[in-house]
Write an enzyme that holds these catalytic residues in place. Structure first.
Site, PDB file in Angstrom:
ATOM      1  N   CYS A   1      -2.223   9.090  -1.591  1.00  0.00           N
ATOM      2  CA  CYS A   1      -2.643   9.337  -0.211  1.00  0.00           C
ATOM      3  C   CYS A   1      -3.510  10.590  -0.103  1.00  0.00           C
ATOM      4  O   CYS A   1      -4.261  10.748   0.833  1.00  0.00           O
ATOM      5  CB  CYS A   1      -1.426   9.474   0.694  1.00  0.00           C
ATOM      6  SG  CYS A   1      -0.616   7.895   1.046  1.00  0.00           S
TER       7      CYS A   1
ATOM      8  N   ARG B   1      -8.442   8.462   3.163  1.00  0.00           N
ATOM      9  CA  ARG B   1      -9.385   7.400   2.781  1.00  0.00           C
ATOM     10  C   ARG B   1     -10.215   6.963   3.980  1.00  0.00           C
ATOM     11  O   ARG B   1     -11.444   6.870   3.903  1.00  0.00           O
ATOM     12  CB  ARG B   1      -8.591   6.205   2.227  1.00  0.00           C
ATOM     13  CG  ARG B   1      -9.416   4.945   1.991  1.00  0.00           C
ATOM     14  CD  ARG B   1      -8.513   3.761   1.669  1.00  0.00           C
ATOM     15  NE  ARG B   1      -7.609   3.429   2.766  1.00  0.00           N
ATOM     16  CZ  ARG B   1      -7.941   2.684   3.813  1.00  0.00           C
ATOM     17  NH1 ARG B   1      -9.150   2.186   3.911  1.00  0.00           N
ATOM     18  NH2 ARG B   1      -7.068   2.435   4.761  1.00  0.00           N
ATOM     19  N   ARG B   2      -9.552   6.702   5.106  1.00  0.00           N
ATOM     20  CA  ARG B   2     -10.280   6.302   6.312  1.00  0.00           C
ATOM     21  C   ARG B   2     -11.160   7.439   6.819  1.00  0.00           C
ATOM     22  O   ARG B   2     -12.303   7.220   7.214  1.00  0.00           O
ATOM     23  CB  ARG B   2      -9.290   5.865   7.398  1.00  0.00           C
ATOM     24  CG  ARG B   2      -8.574   4.555   7.088  1.00  0.00           C
ATOM     25  CD  ARG B   2      -7.516   4.231   8.125  1.00  0.00           C
ATOM     26  NE  ARG B   2      -6.830   2.982   7.813  1.00  0.00           N
ATOM     27  CZ  ARG B   2      -5.544   2.759   8.033  1.00  0.00           C
ATOM     28  NH1 ARG B   2      -4.794   3.715   8.560  1.00  0.00           N
ATOM     29  NH2 ARG B   2      -5.002   1.601   7.726  1.00  0.00           N
TER      30      ARG B   2
ATOM     31  N   ARG C   1       0.091  10.665  13.061  1.00  0.00           N
ATOM     32  CA  ARG C   1       1.283  10.188  12.358  1.00  0.00           C
ATOM     33  C   ARG C   1       2.160   9.392  13.299  1.00  0.00           C
ATOM     34  O   ARG C   1       2.002   9.417  14.499  1.00  0.00           O
ATOM     35  CB  ARG C   1       2.083  11.375  11.796  1.00  0.00           C
ATOM     36  CG  ARG C   1       1.443  12.133  10.649  1.00  0.00           C
ATOM     37  CD  ARG C   1       1.431  11.359   9.343  1.00  0.00           C
ATOM     38  NE  ARG C   1       2.693  10.683   9.066  1.00  0.00           N
ATOM     39  CZ  ARG C   1       3.782  11.281   8.577  1.00  0.00           C
ATOM     40  NH1 ARG C   1       3.776  12.568   8.309  1.00  0.00           N
ATOM     41  NH2 ARG C   1       4.882  10.580   8.342  1.00  0.00           N
TER      42      ARG C   1
ATOM     43  N   LYS D   1       0.820  -1.220   0.000  1.00  0.00           N
ATOM     44  CA  LYS D   1       0.000   0.000   0.000  1.00  0.00           C
ATOM     45  C   LYS D   1       0.854   1.272   0.000  1.00  0.00           C
ATOM     46  O   LYS D   1       0.353   2.346  -0.341  1.00  0.00           O
ATOM     47  CB  LYS D   1      -0.966   0.011   1.179  1.00  0.00           C
ATOM     48  CG  LYS D   1      -0.345   0.191   2.543  1.00  0.00           C
ATOM     49  CD  LYS D   1      -1.414   0.127   3.639  1.00  0.00           C
ATOM     50  CE  LYS D   1      -0.825   0.273   5.027  1.00  0.00           C
ATOM     51  NZ  LYS D   1      -0.215   1.590   5.266  1.00  0.00           N
ATOM     52  N   ASP D   2       2.134   1.161   0.373  1.00  0.00           N
ATOM     53  CA  ASP D   2       3.020   2.336   0.375  1.00  0.00           C
ATOM     54  C   ASP D   2       3.675   2.597  -0.980  1.00  0.00           C
ATOM     55  O   ASP D   2       4.345   3.614  -1.156  1.00  0.00           O
ATOM     56  CB  ASP D   2       4.134   2.160   1.416  1.00  0.00           C
ATOM     57  CG  ASP D   2       3.622   2.237   2.842  1.00  0.00           C
ATOM     58  OD1 ASP D   2       2.568   2.875   3.060  1.00  0.00           O
ATOM     59  OD2 ASP D   2       4.269   1.654   3.729  1.00  0.00           O
TER      60      ASP D   2
ATOM     61  N   ARG E   1       1.535   5.501  17.395  1.00  0.00           N
ATOM     62  CA  ARG E   1       0.114   5.835  17.252  1.00  0.00           C
ATOM     63  C   ARG E   1      -0.730   5.201  18.356  1.00  0.00           C
ATOM     64  O   ARG E   1      -1.700   5.800  18.822  1.00  0.00           O
ATOM     65  CB  ARG E   1      -0.379   5.433  15.860  1.00  0.00           C
ATOM     66  CG  ARG E   1       0.077   6.407  14.775  1.00  0.00           C
ATOM     67  CD  ARG E   1      -0.476   6.067  13.426  1.00  0.00           C
ATOM     68  NE  ARG E   1       0.423   5.189  12.691  1.00  0.00           N
ATOM     69  CZ  ARG E   1       0.132   4.656  11.506  1.00  0.00           C
ATOM     70  NH1 ARG E   1      -1.040   4.890  10.951  1.00  0.00           N
ATOM     71  NH2 ARG E   1       1.010   3.898  10.886  1.00  0.00           N
TER      72      ARG E   1
END
Length: 311
Positions: free
Chosen positions: A241, A130-131, A148, A82-83, A154
């Site tokens: 992103c 997105r979230r 972040r 995903k990165d 986190r």
């Protein structure tokens, strides 16, 4: 045969787990080859006080590793798929995509447990547009706080920032053995995952056929086909992103590839949903077709407003 393979990795706990996992697979398969890890710091690791969307999104966690690969300093790099940008630098290829772990998004809320139980105006931490968009689509009352840092950072901020909940990828938590933190896995009708979420990508030089051959056994073809459809969709929509896009491909028991996606405004109030099924051999075509259809059916207008600064 090569006598040594050098794997480039970021220094976070999750990145190290991923690199060490691939190193262990390689050592088991090729006990005669020395496998070394080289730790590197990426732009995304250095800049922790600015939202991802404001510093360019994709490539933040891969560029330095790719430069080292192209220079011959390392032989391969292990990334969360995903990165990875949808276009790789010239001279580099995806040597393998691993079998996907759960692609979902986890809600972590020790007090309230689930999204439905969060009180009005609850503070929810996430660094992902997105979230954020998908959460606001179903709970517009929530207060979204930028979050972040590495996974452990986190998780600590859940307490230090006085947050009611945070959102993290299920796969990362499971890889680190932190399942106990998950209080709810959000259903996909609420939150579709990021492109490639849950899969690892092994990147190597195109002109290094020996390394590519050594890495081939790590490839899981159903995951590669499903994520190819996702990555093609994203490339067509030109998302990253900084654009709220969710997309998920899956090879069903019937053998068909099912691809579903959403394009949203950042506030979650405008959304285009659609899905498509077809042969896994047509993965790229399916991603392209779905993207064009969704852009034509309102997605283009949402993105135009976003880029014009109206959202």
């Amino acid at each position: 045969m090569k006598q040594k393979l050098v794997i480039g990795t970021r220094g976070s706990k999750l990145a190290l787990w991923q690199a060490q996992h691939i190193a262990a697979c390689l050592r088991e398969r090729y006990p005669e080859i020395a496998i070394e890890l080289k730790h590197m710091v990426t732009t995304g690791d250095r800049i922790l006080d600015v939202p991802l969307a404001k510093i360019g999104g994709k490539g933040l966690f891969t560029k330095e590793l790719e430069v080292a690969m192209l220079s011959g300093e390392i032989d391969l790099a292990v990334h969360s798929l995903k990165d990875m940008p949808t276009e790789l630098p010239e001279g580099l290829v995806l040597a393998a995509v691993t079998d996907r772990v759960d692609p979902g998004d986890a809600l972590i809320s020790p007090q309230y447990k689930t999204l439905d139980n969060l009180p009005a105006h609850a503070r929810v931490g996430t660094s992902s547009l997105r979230r954020k968009a998908q959460l606001l689509n179903v709970r517009p009352d929530l207060t979204i706080v930028d979050l972040r840092g590495n996974l452990d950072t986190r998780l600590k901020k859940l307490t230090t920032e006085k947050l009611d909940a945070i959102l993290l990828a299920v796969a990362g938590l499971r890889r680190l053995g932190w399942d106990e933190h998950i209080t709810q896995i959000l259903p996909q009708d609420i939150c579709l995952p990021a492109v490639g979420q849950g899969a690892l990508a092994i990147e190597a030089r195109e002109d290094d056929p020996e390394t590519l051959a050594l890495l081939a056994f790590l490839n899981h073809e159903p995951t590669r086909q499903a994520t190819l459809a996702e990555r093609t969709f994203l490339a067509e929509v030109e998302g990253g992103c900084q654009i709220p896009i969710g997309v998920y491909g899956e090879i069903k028991a019937t053998g068909q590839l099912s691809l579903q996606a959403v394009i949203m405004s950042p506030d979650g109030q405008e959304a285009v949903h659609d899905a498509i099924d077809g042969s896994p051999a047509d993965a790229s075509l399916l991603g392209h077709t779905l993207a064009v259809r969704m852009l034509d059916n309102g997605g283009r207008e949402i993105l135009a407003k976003l880029f014009a600064g109206e959202m």
